[in-house]
Motif scaffolding. Structure first.
Motif, short mmCIF file in Angstrom:
data_model
loop_
_atom_site.label_atom_id
_atom_site.label_comp_id
_atom_site.label_asym_id
_atom_site.label_seq_id
_atom_site.Cartn_x
_atom_site.Cartn_y
_atom_site.Cartn_z
N THR A 120 0.83 -1.21 0.00
CA THR A 120 0.00 0.00 0.00
C THR A 120 0.86 1.25 0.00
O THR A 120 0.59 2.21 -0.72
N GLU A 121 1.91 1.25 0.83
CA GLU A 121 2.78 2.41 0.96
C GLU A 121 3.45 2.73 -0.37
O GLU A 121 3.53 3.88 -0.77
N GLN A 122 3.92 1.69 -1.05
CA GLN A 122 4.58 1.92 -2.34
C GLN A 122 3.62 2.51 -3.35
O GLN A 122 3.96 3.43 -4.08
N ALA A 123 2.40 2.01 -3.38
CA ALA A 123 1.38 2.54 -4.29
C ALA A 123 1.06 3.98 -3.94
O ALA A 123 1.00 4.84 -4.81
N GLY A 124 0.90 4.28 -2.64
CA GLY A 124 0.58 5.63 -2.17
C GLY A 124 1.68 6.61 -2.50
O GLY A 124 1.41 7.72 -2.94
N ARG A 125 2.93 6.19 -2.31
CA ARG A 125 4.06 7.08 -2.56
C ARG A 125 4.14 7.45 -4.04
O ARG A 125 4.35 8.60 -4.38
N ALA A 126 3.97 6.48 -4.91
CA ALA A 126 4.02 6.74 -6.35
C ALA A 126 2.95 7.74 -6.73
O ALA A 126 3.19 8.69 -7.47
#
Ligand SMILES: [Zn+2]
Length: 145
Positions: A120-126
């Motif tokens: 989730t964090e990786q998706a949110g950061r992008a």
């Protein structure tokens, strides 16, 4: 179920977490004030400003998140539920609670949730960077022409 002595220890650890968080909050605030003063200075690279700003926002979000978790744990402690895993209802060991006082999950559920959080964090950061990039380009375009 934790003993009174164990509860007292956990309570002290949570209180210490709160103190650390409020200190961090103060330094984030003074950083924020410095940041305000620096806006408009030619010597500061705009993209660097944006990056600092987005880092600062993430820090605040993280602190708010942590503060919420600590408050929740104090409530769980008072309700004698702090050592009960939120997901599976199994006991969380006292040792684990001392090491990770804001945890609400047993080690197995935590490992599972960390894998999900990372995704989730990786998706949110992008997504976040794409948004900042768009608005930044718009703001800069007239000055460059
Ligand atoms: Zn569990």
């Amino acid at each position: 179920m934790l003993s009174q002595k164990e509860k007292t220890q956990i309570r002290a650890v949570l209180a210490e977490e709160l103190r650390r968080l409020s200190k961090k909050g103060e330094s984030a605030l003074s950083y924020s004030m410095n940041h305000e003063r620096n806006i408009g200075r030619d010597s500061i690279d705009e993209s660097m400003e944006e990056e600092l700003f987005s880092t600062e926002m993430r820090l605040h979000d993280r602190e708010k998140f942590l503060l919420g978790k600590i408050n929740k744990q104090i409530a769980r402690l008072e309700a004698d539920e702090i050592d009960v895993c939120e997901d599976c209802g199994e006991a969380i060991s006292f040792r684990r609670l001392l090491a990770r006082p804001v945890t609400t999950l047993c080690i197995e559920c935590k490992e599972q949730s960390e894998r999900e959080e990372q995704a989730t964090e990786q998706a949110g950061r992008a997504g976040g960077f794409a948004e900042l990039g768009d608005s930044g380009d718009e703001a800069k375009a007239p000055a460059e022409e």
